[in-house]
Design an enzyme around this catalytic site. Sequence first.
Site, PDB file in Angstrom:
ATOM      1  N   LYS A 116      12.466   6.759   5.974  1.00  0.00           N
ATOM      2  CA  LYS A 116      11.122   7.076   5.481  1.00  0.00           C
ATOM      3  C   LYS A 116      10.104   6.201   6.197  1.00  0.00           C
ATOM      4  CE  LYS A 116       8.628   5.492   2.032  1.00  0.00           C
ATOM      5  NZ  LYS A 116       7.238   5.481   2.520  1.00  0.00           N
ATOM      6  N   GLY A 172       9.056  -4.662   5.418  1.00  0.00           N
ATOM      7  CA  GLY A 172       7.795  -4.491   4.713  1.00  0.00           C
ATOM      8  C   GLY A 172       7.452  -5.744   3.941  1.00  0.00           C
ATOM      9  N   SER A 173       6.724  -5.561   2.866  1.00  0.00           N
ATOM     10  CA  SER A 173       6.209  -6.718   2.139  1.00  0.00           C
ATOM     11  C   SER A 173       7.303  -7.394   1.311  1.00  0.00           C
ATOM     12  CB  SER A 173       5.074  -6.294   1.214  1.00  0.00           C
ATOM     13  OG  SER A 173       5.600  -5.560   0.129  1.00  0.00           O
ATOM     14  N   THR A 174       7.118  -8.685   1.068  1.00  0.00           N
ATOM     15  CA  THR A 174       8.069  -9.442   0.256  1.00  0.00           C
ATOM     16  C   THR A 174       8.120  -8.887  -1.161  1.00  0.00           C
ATOM     17  OG1 THR A 174       7.862 -11.418   1.614  1.00  0.00           O
ATOM     18  CG2 THR A 174       8.559 -11.746  -0.667  1.00  0.00           C
ATOM     19  N   GLU A 175       6.967  -8.435  -1.630  1.00  0.00           N
ATOM     20  CA  GLU A 175       6.882  -7.897  -2.981  1.00  0.00           C
ATOM     21  C   GLU A 175       7.794  -6.669  -3.148  1.00  0.00           C
ATOM     22  OE1 GLU A 175       2.938  -6.562  -3.681  1.00  0.00           O
ATOM     23  OE2 GLU A 175       3.454  -5.690  -5.624  1.00  0.00           O
ATOM     24  N   GLY A 231      10.205  -5.890  -1.102  1.00  0.00           N
ATOM     25  CA  GLY A 231      11.561  -6.354  -0.813  1.00  0.00           C
ATOM     26  C   GLY A 231      12.267  -6.841  -2.061  1.00  0.00           C
ATOM     27  N   GLU A 235      13.571  -7.354   5.956  1.00  0.00           N
ATOM     28  CA  GLU A 235      12.728  -8.092   6.894  1.00  0.00           C
ATOM     29  C   GLU A 235      11.331  -8.050   6.304  1.00  0.00           C
ATOM     30  OE1 GLU A 235      10.204  -9.105   9.032  1.00  0.00           O
ATOM     31  OE2 GLU A 235      10.496  -7.476  10.458  1.00  0.00           O
ATOM     32  N   CYS A 266       4.164  -9.262  10.672  1.00  0.00           N
ATOM     33  CA  CYS A 266       4.845 -10.175   9.753  1.00  0.00           C
ATOM     34  C   CYS A 266       5.163 -11.503  10.425  1.00  0.00           C
ATOM     35  CB  CYS A 266       6.100  -9.532   9.201  1.00  0.00           C
ATOM     36  SG  CYS A 266       7.107  -8.805  10.482  1.00  0.00           S
ATOM     37  N   GLU A 300       0.191 -14.670   2.822  1.00  0.00           N
ATOM     38  CA  GLU A 300       0.030 -13.828   3.998  1.00  0.00           C
ATOM     39  C   GLU A 300      -1.260 -13.008   3.854  1.00  0.00           C
ATOM     40  OE1 GLU A 300       3.166 -10.907   4.385  1.00  0.00           O
ATOM     41  OE2 GLU A 300       3.190 -11.184   6.540  1.00  0.00           O
TER      42      GLU A 300
END
Lengths: 782, 329
Positions: free
Chosen positions: A190, A242-245, A247, A264, A298, A393
């Site tokens: 996706k 993508g974002s840590t959130e 993730g 990542e 990132c 970030e």
Amino acid sequence: MSVKEIFETMDYGPAPEDASEAFAWLVDQGDRFGHFIDGAFTPPGEGFLSRNPANGETLATLTQATQADVDAAVAAARKAQGKWARLGGHGRAKHLYAIARILQRNARLCAVLETLDNGKPIRESRDIDLPLVQRHFYFHAGMAQLMESQLPDRAPVGVCGQVIPWNFPLLMLAWKVAPALAMGNTVVLKPAEYTSLTALLFADLCRQAGLPKGVVNIVTGDGKVGEMIVTHPGVDKIAFTGSTEVGRKIRAATAGTGKALTLELGGKGPYVVFDDADLDSAIEGLVDAIWLNQGQVCCAGSRLLVQEGIAERFHDKLKARMQSLRIGNPLDKCIDVGAIVDPAQLRAITEMVEGCAEGERFSVGTELPAEGSFYPPTLITGLAPSHRLMQEEIFGPVLVSTTFRTPDEAVQLANNTRYGLAASVWSENVNLALDIAPQIEAGVIWINSANMFDAAAAFGGVRESGFGREGGWEGLRAYTRPADRAPRPLVRIEPNTGESGTFEGIDRTPKLYIGGKQTRPDGGYSRAVFSPRGKLLGQVPEANRKDLRNAVEAARGARAWGATSGHQRAQILYYMAENLSARADEFAREINKMKGGRGGDREVEASICRLFTYAAWADKFDGQAHGVPMRGMALGLRAPVGVIGVFCPDEVPLLGLVSVMGPAIAMGNRAALVASEPYPLVYADFYQVLDTSDLPGGVVSILTGKHDALAPVMAAHMDVDAVWSFSSSDISGVIERGSVRNLKRTWVNNGLVRDWFSAEGEGSAFLEAATEVKTIWVPCGA
Amino acid sequence: MQTDLATPVAGLPQARVARNAGMALDLDWVMRSQANRSAIERRVATLAGRRTVKKEYQAAWLCRAISCIDLTTLAGDDTAGRVHRLAAKARQPVRADLLDSLGMEGLRVGAVCVYHEMIAPARAALEGSGIPVAAVSTGFPAGLTPFHLRLAEIEESVKAGAEEIDIVISRRHVLTWDWAALYDEIRAFRAACGPAHLKAILATGELGTLRNVARASLVAMMAGADFIKTSTGKEAVNATLPVSLVMIRAIRDYCAATGHRVGYKPAGGISKAKDALSYLVLIKEELGKPWLTPALFRFGASSLLSDIERQLEHHVTGAYSAGYRHPMG
């Protein structure tokens, strides 16, 4: 303007890239897209608009995938997977080669479409993204070709669900798809909803290149579609960038399902400039570090750390350099900074920066285009590490800066972050640069450079920047599994029970072993251990959360272990084997008493052998020097993970403990071990072995207690870098869920048996889990 | 046909830019100077992708390049006749009809650069054009003749009418880091030049490292060089973009510290119009527009002009040009 006038002004003038081919392709597709499932595009359905962020114009209408679409994509991938794997390495290599070639033939179309969709300057999509995309497919065509000879004991994972971000749409697709396909997997991918067009173009190219249907499936939509993929029972492995959130959400959603996962995530990369650096080059490096792709990277060097004595000069030079950055239409060939991907992202950047009252802000004065999402390159100096903008970030063209005094302080500041993706170190002193680079907690460190990538060099993070590597041999690990493991369920081993009676001989009350000392349990409780016939064998302490905390603290304190030489660690492991051997009979008797039977001798012998194995590996699990396309080298170092908490195998109390402790400490980690729950007693004799083998205190702590009680504490502990579990208690899901907060690495048995006496009880899987690959780029030139 | 000049495009640097007065040798600064080769190479390699000029912009930039050329002949077989021909080309570097079409009538090169013995014929041939004569000097190209003769050579050339003196430095002073000796040498050359401008040729192809180039550039400017120049054209490696980047960054630092604008002259090996554009872009990006004039920037080149002429004809006609269509220099 006339030639004469331009002769006076010496302006660059417009240099627009022709976008007509890209628009023609969109029109040919009807400007409306369905999904790409089982080798064909589905009819367009309900969906959303894809816009050009540089001017807000609509590029195409995309379809929001439904559960049925995702089901169909997963089913197609499943159906295709066996045949794709059986095609063999050479067969797959030919397909990957064909994809690389067709991407190369259509490079300009891809680049222009990427710029239209994402807003990045055409220079970047043309000169950076697309060459790396092609390189990734060529490189992995080679990996497919070599798989059978070089990875004979690895098999494909199966169906891979891949969710990628909007900042490098086609490049992240390549990073995900190429290794997956090379190793015989099929994919359901996706793309981000802002930037799906090049993924759809890629699908079209796959079709043209004759890729078997179902091998690559692409579904479009927002985060809900990503969630459908992540939670789909038909998917074997999830790869996310993508974002840590997000993730964290994926980690939580996949916990306990047995799905393989690589993440990542975000970063706040330190960019360290020492006073002996080539300052002009360091400034030019910053342009690549923080203004590449409008800072929406990132691994951006977003946190400038500059040595105090040169800070003022450096900042002045930097501001002067910023003034010559050209901002505007990303399709113009003379543009350095293009459009922010979406108005929502622009708002987020603006709000974050406007919310910063401290420091001194400097923005490029150039007029921004009247329409479209643009943000000026910005520098904020004089912030302290405690400031929000130094910690979080921004994901935009905004650089924050602070100063340091000494190399040690530079390392401390660099590592004072929850992230650990990438870093840069600038110095002309090879001693300094090569000393500092490996001390930075990050997966990628660029010496005297920034944002360099290659398919041969592993990329990925530590800490909350995620786990897993992409690129190189390391990157294949995530897309393969051991070939010969027939999964067998591990049945929980219940402790023996008996009557509490009197103990024969002198009373034995072993303690916990924490920080090199024998310690009474904090809670003051003990548990009786019985033989299979119910005879009391001894009492073991019941460790609680505070004991675990103390063990982790002791491990953190034993940091120096990571800096010892492999030879020294080998010596200590050999010495343990020697000391264990001297008491072999006693250990064997103890095991036999707890477990019954006569297996003790064999287990002790195997344990001694295993200690030899890891003593052998301690100075041999080398990194690599990668052949990257530049003068210099990219070093793939094997760095210790840090503090590893381990729930030891229950079934083989001594061999299990040694099998997890060995690789952990051989690679320079410190370990907090929770001993076999049903057969704990042998640990007490083993810590005497540790004591007599010159192992520094804190490197290994051993606790006894209930695995299911300690698992959530260990998993949630923020100062633990990794948790492994081979317990027969059902704690795999608990550990994976609990790891969400600091995204520690987890390695759990998912309730499956591992044969500790065979080859699967030792070797590279353990060594790899005990190390982080740290890629250090060292360009050079006299 | 000789086109007419209302305002001279070329002209003496001193008419536009205050001369560099030099300064005391600052060894701390010299030794602090660094040059990271791989980063520098990356910068110049990516610059071609970051900037481009198209169509009429390209034509204008190429005209600008012509105005910055030091049209050069430095051969053992130079004669008055050869120099006369070159001077004629300097006055009329591009066919008049092409300049007409471009609206660039009066375009001239920056200077004519010759050996001492050719100064007089060059002066005669350039009479009234406003184009200065530059002379290479100081035992060019090796610079290993007796020091007093090198000084005398400068004085003779200035007396003969050279308005710019291209001196060569003693490379050994750089290779042995004898910065004081290098400083004193160039200082003495500068004094010998009097009103004539001093262009210091560093012979960068013989200096070993980019860091040496950076440091030698600074010392030359501290000693009062009006221009710093890469090469004699006789070394195995002449002007390159990485070397240029190092030298112009030194110029930028020197300007920031002293306020003096020192000129830059890459020489040798620049023969294509495309290369010339790369240099102009580099100058514009790293030093800024003020340096894009013959007062502060020159190409030392002999064959560059003929390639630019062909490109300009292509711009005017839309058809690719041939070398024989353009008059020889």
